[in-house]
Structures are given as structure tokens and as C-alpha cells.
Design an enzyme around this catalytic site. Structure first.
Site, mmCIF file in Angstrom:
data_model
loop_
_atom_site.group_PDB
_atom_site.id
_atom_site.type_symbol
_atom_site.label_atom_id
_atom_site.label_comp_id
_atom_site.label_asym_id
_atom_site.label_seq_id
_atom_site.Cartn_x
_atom_site.Cartn_y
_atom_site.Cartn_z
ATOM 1 N N ASP A 193 27.188 57.513 -1.081
ATOM 2 C CA ASP A 193 26.806 56.812 -2.377
ATOM 3 C C ASP A 193 26.463 58.269 -3.324
ATOM 4 O O ASP A 193 25.780 58.985 -2.644
ATOM 5 C CB ASP A 193 25.635 56.118 -2.233
ATOM 6 N N HIS B 256 -11.325 21.786 -27.543
ATOM 7 C CA HIS B 256 -12.004 21.595 -28.851
ATOM 8 C C HIS B 256 -11.032 21.962 -29.917
ATOM 9 O O HIS B 256 -10.301 23.210 -29.702
ATOM 10 C CB HIS B 256 -13.109 22.359 -28.818
ATOM 11 N N HIS C 5 -6.660 19.652 -39.861
ATOM 12 C CA HIS C 5 -7.481 20.913 -39.966
ATOM 13 C C HIS C 5 -8.899 20.574 -39.902
ATOM 14 O O HIS C 5 -9.448 19.650 -39.743
ATOM 15 C CB HIS C 5 -6.865 21.453 -41.215
ATOM 16 N N LYS D 232 -10.389 8.002 -28.997
ATOM 17 C CA LYS D 232 -11.731 7.828 -29.100
ATOM 18 C C LYS D 232 -12.238 7.953 -30.504
ATOM 19 O O LYS D 232 -11.581 9.077 -31.350
ATOM 20 C CB LYS D 232 -12.153 9.156 -28.370
ATOM 21 N N ARG E 24 -19.544 13.748 -24.435
ATOM 22 C CA ARG E 24 -18.581 14.667 -24.896
ATOM 23 C C ARG E 24 -19.536 15.631 -25.539
ATOM 24 O O ARG E 24 -20.518 15.476 -26.245
ATOM 25 C CB ARG E 24 -17.363 14.178 -25.840
ATOM 26 N N ASP F 112 -15.041 53.042 -15.399
ATOM 27 C CA ASP F 112 -15.275 54.237 -16.345
ATOM 28 C C ASP F 112 -16.427 54.758 -16.729
ATOM 29 O O ASP F 112 -17.355 54.099 -16.503
ATOM 30 C CB ASP F 112 -14.359 53.780 -17.643
#
Length: 1100
Positions: free
Chosen positions: A247, A411, A455, A538, A644, A805
Site C-alpha cells: 500500500d 416553563h 408569547h 390546565k 405546579r 486551570d
């Protein structure tokens, strides 16, 4: 930095100078007074592998006295303040250990070890194996010349860990690392030489080398050379020869192309980088002064393969179970699977199947042998994943009421960034639903063109059309789970657009909407199983008396809370004084059935008026206030009602609350911001993986039972629940990537690991390993930790890998898993990125064991759950209610509770003593105990001095001649263990039934308890305390019954382990020396009347 002098123990100064000897050019004489007017991190002073890893603990050093040659307890500090700073690590041996010959060669060169004595002294000595391989000696020593040595033929056993009497009674036991300690048992009186290495790898080198020397003596190297790596070498030769030698454009040079050699190695170890493999070959060529050609010879290929594909920690594990061979045969593999991996019903066919699946060499598969490479393949396969595959499917009871489950919740699902001006996108729903979320949020407002939009109100977030949201929900609602999806609709639309909402809901969701009316007499919600494939709305609901087409209800507006917070309001501490009201369409109201939104006032009002299908939403601040002020009431509230909890409106960056703070009170729906990765989302996603990622997890029984006592803020043991000990050993890491943003460091990674336990306050803890410098490819940590877990059902374990670090720790990867999902034994776990994706080829190698903790917690923290009895034993304490009839019933339980505790404690104590005499760790099971015995009971003629008689229901241990004192103690302790185990089997059912009868009688008072308390003259808070004490007592009775049942099961399992370990170790009477044995099934559940063991002269 402090410059004031402080007294400094001379022995510690000596130890400091010894550890810093490479820095100190001119060592000082022992009598030289030294003053160090500066502060040093403790990790400069203590070898970090000898002691439990420090976190750079500052102290001031000073000395004016002579230095003692021994290290007494004066060098252990009475009080040290943990402080996270830059850590300093010690380097492991530079040599790549891949064979027993390497171990023996290292021993001949010698190593500094610490010799531990029973008088609390620790001596620094130089140990080495003599060149003729006949003796081990050490120096300096006060002993006469020739006495500071041990002849190899006199060694009876090499024992790992702190598992001798000397270690246990030494004053520095707690400061010695389990992984660095080992003991040499030698001589006719079984003396012990107890040693501590500077690292776990050095300890492994000595243990492996000494065990080979015990087996082969001075001929060990010849035996190793004759069989060394024969399977691996044959396989590598075959692999090398499979490449076409022509090869590439390399002419007639010998070997294969560099590219092909690199490809072969990466095929076996895909995590190693191309550049590193090429660099290693080029270094090899430079060392051999080969400056021309890029061909790789077979010898070079084998050498680089050994260097890059050999994992020393797996090699040490292999020889531990292979009877000091370079491979595992079927018997070795069976023993490993049974004793370490906890696999039941192991047969030779199973072992052969594993070998055929994982052994790469044809010769190994033909002979039924698993080489180091095959063993590595097995340990890195899915079979050895840390996560129990049983939990990849739904494995919990799904027929409990909905309120008995934790529910995966989102949420403001439509948001993909922050809460103020972030964009809204339907992909938020796609992501959440695919991740198993079962409760999503939709805030609907009037939009243009009579189309409602979604929204966040009172913000600058963009909008998405409501109809598009429903389309996505309909498509993806049941992709990840068939169990019900809760759609939290926060409706702010006008009546006109509510009609549009109604049309879209009916048209798009159709029959999937659950609209069955509730029955007023139902005490609990339906189960997830009953609600499969359904979507529950709900939201607000009109009163039943409303006869019109619409009516007014209280507005739910989380956006208004956020606006109030920015306007100088009270954050989320209290709801608005005058909540707004709006008109709700009755037809839309009728779609809400099982999850009607109601406002929370206080627990007493809820207990008396709230219906099971009514749901309260809590602001995070209000919920946390309830967890701290009324933890017991919150738990009881959540037994019947759904709650909730949504994030504090001040979390405008979409950060997440810790869900564990709410889960510990039983809050079912803890809404998370899915768009924000990090610790909190790691906990949330890991928690819901434990039940097939179906979005529902059954809460612990103590949180579901109507009469039970549990306080969410407990920092003590939980009444009626047996604490468990979690043993975690972090062994190594593989292919750890650079942290993001660490380009300035190049390819250098300095990793360390944090192991964290998250759960109730009593369980939260974390421990860290040392830092391994400049090694992200295969860092070896080899550090063990122990955690007490008081409520295992609510606990999670998190592994975090960080880059040490000098400026700040940088995140490399993490993996979080519920405690209930852990598989015991040697396991690999995949590391995940900050966003939850698997890091390619990055993983940790760990060992995990879970054992019982007797006594219910630390003595000084047990509180009211237990009280001391005779000889310090802890007994469960029942409380007086002040109601005579009920107290009389509970007093009847005093004696059976004591008997139940004594049965359990006697059995578990006897097992602990037997385990100690067998010289194994506290995490070992009885199978491992008997296997350890097998290596030390051989007499002078090689025949075992002890055998097990397995004909009887209870295996007996029978001496085969005179025994040394140490083995006589083993026999005596074993007989005590069998006697205590027999008592559990014989007597537990009677005690169990007596406690159960008392519990049943006491429960008859439950419904009328308050009335009885009032008749007894109790008022106000005293009535409440009486009810609480009743719940406490019932919880204790239930818990003790469960513990007694578990103890009986434990005895049955112990007897099975002894039985099969005796067979595996050739310690079964009548079968000694036989190579094959019929085996019984390990899954049989044995009762006293039907335990049928394999006899010495019959099959199963």
C-alpha cells in the site's frame, strides 16, 4: 498571607522535607531547627494519594525541635478548613505497566512505601524485591541485618485495602486511602506487614507482582515470558499482516505505511487522535535513528499499540480475577460476573458467549479465553454501562393516581432564549416533547387577523401563532411517551379570539383532548395508565352554577409578576393584592376537567376545601417559603393534590431553580426552562430517565402513603427508611476533551473529578479527586469515596469532570444518574456536554457498590428517630400522643420492635465481623468473602484446611485438620453468622405478623383520632401534634416491617452467595479438585421450607 510563626510538629516537618526532597538541594540533619514563616497549601505537605485528597488546606509551619524518624499521629491535624484553590498533584509512575513482568521489574528497582504499625506510627521505608526473586526487604531498619525481609515462600496472602487489624486499630485509619493500602500476610502465625503506597498504581504494581511471585516463585519471569501476551501478539500479527504491504507509494521498504498503522490503532482505540499516533511512531523512529522512510515494522507497530492501547487499570483488574494469568478463562469470567458485576444465573455458556462477542483474537475465541483487549472491549461495551438497562423501559407502577408522580415539566416552552426579549419558536415544543416533557406551557394573547398568538405578556418576546403551536403539539405529543400530556393554558384573549382558540383546540387536538366530567365523589385523580394518549388542559374554569355562555374568572398572569418585579415590587414573594378578572368562554371552560387552576391561600384551607382535580401554581419564592416553614404540610398536601411550581419572575435570563428543593416536598410539576443548560437541567433530565424517559416518575412510598411522616427539610435519617452507603471509586478517565474556550492552553488538560450526591438535605454531599496533570487521554485517579444516603429513592449521583486551570475551573463533561439506576461493579459512564449531548469517546471508569448502613445514621445526628438501648444499640422510638387508648396500642409494639431490631442487627453485625476476618472491604458481599478465603486456606500439601458442607439448608464450615488461630476465628465467626441468619429465617415471620397486627389495630383510630384527642382535653396545636405523632408511629411500624422483610431476603441471598462461592472456589466438600460442576439457578426465591441446595453428590 500570614507571617506569624506557629508551633509545627517535628514529625510533619520531616515528612514535608521528605516530600520536597527533589527541591531541597542540601537535606538538613534531624536536629536542625527550622522556621518557615509562610503559608503553604497542605497538598505540598501531604502526599495526596496517601491521604484523602486535600483541597489545598492552608496552615502555618514552624519547628524548633528535632525530627523523629517515625511519623506519629502528631502529623495529623485536629482541624482543617476546606478551601477550594488550585490543587497540586503528584505524578504517577511514568512507566506503562502492561504485564506482570513490568511489575516485577519495578519491584526489583524498589519503591518508597510507608509501613504502618499498630502503635499509630507510620515509617517511611524503601522496599525492594531481591534480584534473585526470593525475598522482599526494606531499609533503613533497626532490625538486625537479614531480619528486615520476608521470604517470598512464606507469604500466605497479599491483601488489598485497609483490611487488617493493624489498619483498623491504627490512629491514622481515616486518613489512609483505601486504594493505596495493601498488606502482606506471612509466616505460620499469619503476621501482617501493612503498607501504604504513594499512589494506587504503585500499590497495584506491588500486589500484582507479589501474587505472581507467590504462585511461580523464582520461575515467575520464565513463566511470564513463555506465555506473555501470546493471544495479543498473535492477534496483532494477524492484524498487521492483513494490511497490503504494497500500500502507498513507499516502494519496497519493509513494513506498512504510517497511515495504515495509524488506522489500525485508531480502529481499536478510536478516541486517540491521529496526530498523537503519528507523533509516537515518529518518536520511535528518531530513537532508532531512522531518518528515512515512513514505513512501520511489525515490532514498531506492536510497541506503539502497547503504549497507546493498554490500560493499566484494566490489566490490574484482569490479573486479580485470572488467578495471575494473562487472560480470563470461562471460570474466571463467571467469578467476575457473579462477585463483582452482580450478574445472576451465570453459566459457562454465558461466559463463552461474552468471549465470542468481545475477544478479538481467533486463538482466544477458539480456546475460550478473554485477553486484555477482549476484557477491555467487554468493560467498555453497553453491557457494562453504569445505567441499568432495565430503566430504559417503563418499569414503575403506572396505575397510581396522577398526584403520586413527578411530572417532567417545561416553563414558557415557546421561548428559546431569555424571558424579556427572547424569540418564541415552535421548536421549543418540539425539543421539550422529544425530551420526554409531559407538561408544556402556552401563554395565549390576542393576535392580528383574529388569530391568537403565544408569547410572554408585558415583555419584548416575539410571538408565534397559537394554531402553529397546536399543530406541533398534535404531531409530537406522544412521540417520546404514551402517557398524558398536560397543556398549561394561560388565557389572556378576548371572547372573540377565545372562540378561535376553542375551534383550533377541537379541530387540531380532537379526540385527544380529555373532556370527561369529574365525579364529585372521587378522592383521587385517574392514573397515567388510564389517561394514555390524552391531552389534559390546565386552566381557569367557570363555576358549575354559571348558566350563561361566559363568566368572569381570576386572571393568571406570570408576565405581570415579572413586570411588577422590575417596577420595584416584591419579586414573587406575594401574589398581587387585587388580581385582575376577565371574561371566560363557557365552552372553553368545559374543556378543563382534571386540572382546574385555583389560587393557593394556605394549607389548612386547601385540606378542607380543595378538590383533587384542582391545581395550584406556586411562584418559586412562595414554594421555597412553604418548604422551609411548613415542610410536613407541603408533603401531605402533595399526597392528594397536584402542585405546579414556576420560576421566580426575577429569573429573566431563563436560569433554573433546583428541582430537588421542590421534589423533596413532593411537588409534582416543577417547570424548567429547557433552553438553559446546566446543573439544574442535568438533574431534571437524569431524574426522568429512570422510568423509560416517559415523563412520569413514581414518588417514594413515604410521600404517597396517606398516613406517613416525612419532613422535607430533614437533615437526619428518615423514620422507617434504612440508610444506605454508596461506595464510589473513580478509577480513570478516557479521551477527555479540552474545555470550550481553553485554546490558550493548547492540548493540555489537567482533569479532576467531583462526585456529587443530590437529594434531601441530609444526603447532599460532594467529594473530589486529585488532579492528574497534563493527561486527558487516560488519567488514572484511583480514589474511593463513601456517601451515606438516607432516602435512596430521591437521590441522584453526578460525576463532573473539570480542568484544573490556574485561573478557574473549566467544565469538561458530566454525567448524572438516579441512585436507583446504578448498576454495581466495574462500569463505564459516558460524559455529556453542557447541553446534554454525549462527548465522543469521552468516559469515566468507576466501581460502584451499595451496602446497608445499620443504626439509622450517625449517632450524634439521629434525633428522635432512634434512641439508645443497652450496649449502645439503637431502637426505634415511638411517640406518645396524649390519647390513652391509642398510646396503649402503640406501647404493645415496644417489644416486637426491639426483637425486630435485634434480629437484623445481630445478623448484620455478624456479617460485618466475618467480612473483616476475610480481609475484604466494607463494600464486599459474602461471595467475595468466601472467594478471598479460598486463597488462604491451603495447607502445606496444597489441600484446603476448610471445606463447606452444602447438603444442609445452611452451609457449614468444617475444618479438615488442625487450624491456625486466625482460621479458627474465621470458623467461629462464620458459625455465629449462620446462627444469626437462622434466627432471622425462623423468627422474622412471627415478629412481622405481630407488628403488622398492631399497625392494623392502630389504623382503626385514624378517622376518629381528632375527636378522641379533643375528648382527652387536647386543644389547638396539641391536637395537631397528636395527629403528627400518630403518623410518625405508623411510619415507624411500616418501616420496621419492611426492614425485617428485607433482612430475611438478605439472609437468603447471603446463603446463596456462600453456596456458589464455595463451589467456585473448590471449597465444597466432596467436590474438591473437580473442574466442572453442575450449577443451580440464582434467581430462586428461597423460603425456610423450600430452600433446596445443591448437594455434594448430586446435580441441581
Amino acid at each position: 498571607m500570614s507571617f506569624s510563626p506557629s508551633p509545627f510538629p517535628s514529625s510533619l516537618l520531616y515528612f514535608l522535607l521528605f516530600q520536597l526532597s527533589p527541591i531541597v538541594c542540601h537535606p538538613l540533619p534531624p536536629s536542625f531547627p527550622l522556621f518557615l514563616p509562610f503559608t503553604l497549601p497542605l497538598s505540598f505537605c501531604l502526599c495526596p494519594s496517601f491521604f484523602l485528597p486535600p483541597s489545598s488546606l492552608p496552615l502555618v509551619l514552624h519547628s524548633s525541635s528535632s525530627v523523629s524518624p517515625s511519623l506519629g499521629p502528631s502529623f495529623l491535624f485536629p482541624s482543617l478548613t476546606l478551601k477550594k484553590t488550585v490543587s497540586f498533584s503528584s505524578s504517577l509512575t511514568e512507566r506503562k505497566i502492561s504485564s506482570a513482568a513490568d511489575c516485577i521489574s519495578s519491584m526489583v528497582e524498589g519503591t518508597e512505601l510507608r509501613k504502618v504499625r499498630s502503635n499509630s506510627r507510620v515509617y517511611q521505608r524503601y522496599f525492594l524485591l531481591e534480584s534473585d526473586l526470593q525475598a522482599l526487604r526494606w531499609e533503613p531498619s533497626k532490625k538486625e541485618l537479614g531480619k528486615a525481609c520476608i521470604a517470598i515462600p512464606s507469604i500466605k496472602e497479599v491483601r488489598t485495602g485497609r483490611n487488617t487489624e493493624t489498619f483498623r486499630t491504627n490512629g491514622v485509619y481515616d486518613q489512609i486511602s483505601e486504594d493505596c493500602a495493601f498488606s502482606i500476610i506471612y509466616g505460620e502465625t499469619y503476621e501482617s506487614l501493612d503498607l501504604v503506597a504513594n499512589s494506587a498504581e504503585v500499590a497495584n504494581i506491588w500486589v500484582t507482582g507479589l501474587r505472581y511471585m507467590m504462585l511461580y516463585g523464582k520461575h515467575a519471569l520464565d513463566m511470564i515470558a513463555s506465555s506473555h501476551d501470546s493471544l495479543r501478539l498473535a492477534w496483532l500479527t494477524e492484524m498487521f499482516s492483513s494490511v497490503d504491504v504494497s500500500d502507498g507509494p513507499c516502494g519496497e521498504e519493509e513494513g506498512i505505511c504510517l497511515r495504515s498503522a495509524v488506522g489500525l490503532i485508531r480502529k481499536v482505540n478510536p478516541g486517540v487522535k491521529n496526530g498523537k499516533v503519528e507523533q509516537r511512531f515518529k518518536e520511535l523512529h528518531r530513537n532508532k535513528e531512522r531518518t528515512t522512510g515512513i514505513r512501520v515494522t511489525k515490532e514498531e507497530f506492536v510497541e506503539v499499540f502497547h503504549d497507546l492501547c493498554t490500560r493499566p487499570e484494566i490489566y490490574f483488574l484482569l490479573v486479580q480475577f485470572s488467578s495471575n494469568k494473562e487472560f480470563l478463562d470461562t471460570k474466571d469470567l463467571m467469578r467476575f460476573l457473579e462477585a463483582e458485576q452482580g450478574v445472576a444465573q451465570v453459566t459457562e455458556d454465558m461466559s463463552l458467549e461474552l468471549i465470542q462477542s468481545h475477544e478479538p483474537s481467533e486463538e482466544g475465541r477458539r480456546q475460550g479465553c478473554l485477553s486484555l483487549d477482549g476484557f477491555t472491549s467487554y468493560l467498555t461495551s453497553l453491557r457494562c454501562h453504569l445505567f441499568d438497562p432495565e430503566h430504559n423501559q417503563v418499569c414503575q407502577d403506572m396505575n397510581q393516581p396522577l398526584s403520586h408522580y413527578f411530572i417532567n415539566s417545561s416553563h414558557n416552552t415557546y421561548l428559546i432564549e431569555d424571558q424579556v426579549n427572547g424569540p418564541s419558536d415552535v421548536n421549543g415544543y418540539v425539543r421539550a416533547l422529544k425530551m420526554g416533557c409531559r407538561c408544556v406551557e402556552v401563554d395565549v394573547w390576542d393576535g392580528p387577523d383574529d388569530e391568537p398568538v403565544v408569547h410572554t405578556g408585558h415583555s419584548l418576546t416575539s410571538s408565534v401563532v397559537f394554531r402553529c403551536v397546536l399543530d406541533v403539539i398534535e404531531r409530537f405529543a406522544f412521540v417520546a411517551s404514551e402517557y398524558p400530556l398536560i397543556l398549561c393554558v394561560e388565557n389572556h384573549c378576548s371572547l372573540g379570539q377565545q372562540r378561535v382558540m376553542l375551534q383550533h383546540l377541537r379541530t387540531i387536538l380532537g379526540d385527544r383532548l380529555y373532556t370527561e366530567p369529574v365525579s364529585g365523589g372521587e378522592g383521587y385523580l385517574p392514573s397515567p395508565f388510564d389517561l394514555r394518549g390524552k391531552i389534559l388542559l390546565k386552566g381557569q374554569k367557570l363555576k358549575e352554577a354559571c348558566g350563561g355562555t361566559e363568566g368572569d374568572v381570576t386572571d393568571e398572569d406570570e408576565g405581570a409578576e415579572m413586570k411588577a418585579s422590575f417596577s420595584g415590587g416584591v419579586g414573587g414573594a406575594t401574589p398581587p393584592a387585587a388580581p385582575k378578572r376577565f371574561q371566560l368562554l363557557k365552552e372553553l371552560s368545559d374543556l378543563v376537567t382534571l386540572c382546574k387552576s385555583v389560587r393557593f391561600k394556605d394549607f389548612q384551607v386547601s385540606f378542607s376545601t380543595q378538590k383533587p382535580w384542582e391545581l395550584c401554581s406556586f411562584n418559586e419564592v412562595v414554594a421555597l417559603c412553604c418548604t422551609s416553614e411548613s415542610p410536613g404540610d407541603f408533603v401531605n398536601y402533595n399526597k392528594r393534590f397536584l402542585s405546579r411550581v414556576y420560576p421566580d419572575p426575577m429569573r429573566v435570563d431563563s436560569s433554573n431553580m433546583n428541582p430537588q428543593y421542590l421534589w423533596k416536598c413532593g411537588c409534582q410539576i416543577v417547570a424548567m426552562n429547557y433552553q438553559t443548560p446546566g446543573l439544574m437541567m442535568d438533574l431534571n433530565m437524569a431524574w426522568f430517565r429512570q422510568n423509560g424517559n416517559c415523563g412520569y416518575v413514581l414518588r417514594p412510598a413515604i410521600m404517597r402513603q396517606e398516613v406517613s411522616y416525612f419532613s422535607a427539610d430533614t437533615r437526619d435519617s428518615v423514620p422507617g427508611v434504612s440508610p444506605q452507603l454508596l461506595h464510589v471509586k473513580v478509577i480513570s478517565g478516557q479521551n477527555l476533551p479540552r474545555p470550550r474556550g481553553s485554546g490558550a492552553k493548547g492540548d493540555v488538560v489537567d482533569p479532576y473529578v467531583y462526585v456529587e450526591v443530590h437529594g434531601i438535605p441530609a444526603d447532599c454531599a460532594e467529594r473530589r479527586t486529585r488532579t492528574v496533570m497534563h493527561n486527558g487521554d487516560n488519567p488514572i485517579f484511583d480514589e474511593s469515596f463513601e456517601f451515606q444516603v438516607n432516602l435512596p429513592e430521591l437521590a441522584m449521583v453526578r460525576f463532573v469532570v473539570l480542568d484544573d486551570d490556574f485561573i478557574g475551573d473549566e467544565f469538561i463533561g458530566q454525567y448524572t444518574i438516579p441512585l436507583e439506576c446504578l448498576q454495581p461493579g466495574y462500569r463505564h459512564l459516558p460524559l455529556q456536554s453542557m447541553t446534554g449531548e454525549d462527548l465522543l469517546h469521552a468516559q469515566l471508569f468507576v466501581h460502584v457498590a451499595i451496602t446497608n448502613r445499620r443504626g439509622g445514621g450517625k449517632p450524634h445526628k439521629r434525633g428522635l428517630s432512634v434512641r439508645k438501648g443497652k450496649r449502645g444499640r439503637q431502637y426505634a422510638a415511638l411517640r406518645d400522643l396524649g390519647v390513652k387508648a391509642v398510646d396503649e396500642v402503640f406501647k404493645m409494639a415496644t417489644l416486637p420492635l426491639k426483637e425486630a431490631t435485634d434480629l437484623r442487627e445481630n445478623m448484620q453485625s455478624s456479617v460485618d465481623v466475618f467480612r473483616e476476618l476475610c480481609g475484604v472491604s466494607a463494600a464486599a458481599n459474602l461471595m467475595q468473602c468466601v472467594l478471598a478465603l479460598g486463597s488462604r486456606v491451603a495447607g502445606a500439601d496444597g489441600a484446603p484446611l476448610l471445606l463447606f458442607e452444602l447438603r444442609d439448608q445452611y452451609p457449614t464450615m468444617e475444618p479438615q485438620g488442625p487450624l491456625p488461630e486466625v482460621l479458627r476465628k474465621v470458623v467461629s465467626t462464620y458459625e455465629m453468622m449462620i446462627q444469626a441468619s437462622r434466627a432471622v429465617i425462623d423468627l422474622s415471620d412471627g415478629v412481622y405478623n405481630r407488628i403488622l397486627q398492631i399497625q392494623t389495630t392502630a389504623m382503626e383510630f385514624h378517622e376518629k383520632l381528632q375527636t378522641m384527642a379533643v375528648k382527652e382535653g387536647l386543644k389547638g396545636r396539641k391536637v395537631t401534634r397528636a395527629v403528627e405523632s400518630f403518623s410518625w408511629n405508623i411510619t415507624i411500624l411500616k418501616g420496621q416491617v419492611d426492614l425485617l422483610k428485607r433482612a430475611k431476603t438478605e439472609v437468603q441471598e447471603n446463603l446463596k452467595q456462600v453456596h456458589y462461592a464455595a463451589l467456585t472456589s473448590d471449597l465444597s466438600k466432596g467436590r474438591t479438585g473437580q473442574t466442572t460442576r453442575p450449577r443451580c439457578s440464582l434467581d430462586a426465591v428461597h423460603n425456610k421450607s423450600d430452600i433446596v441446595w445443591e448437594t455434594a453428590d448430586s446435580g441441581c
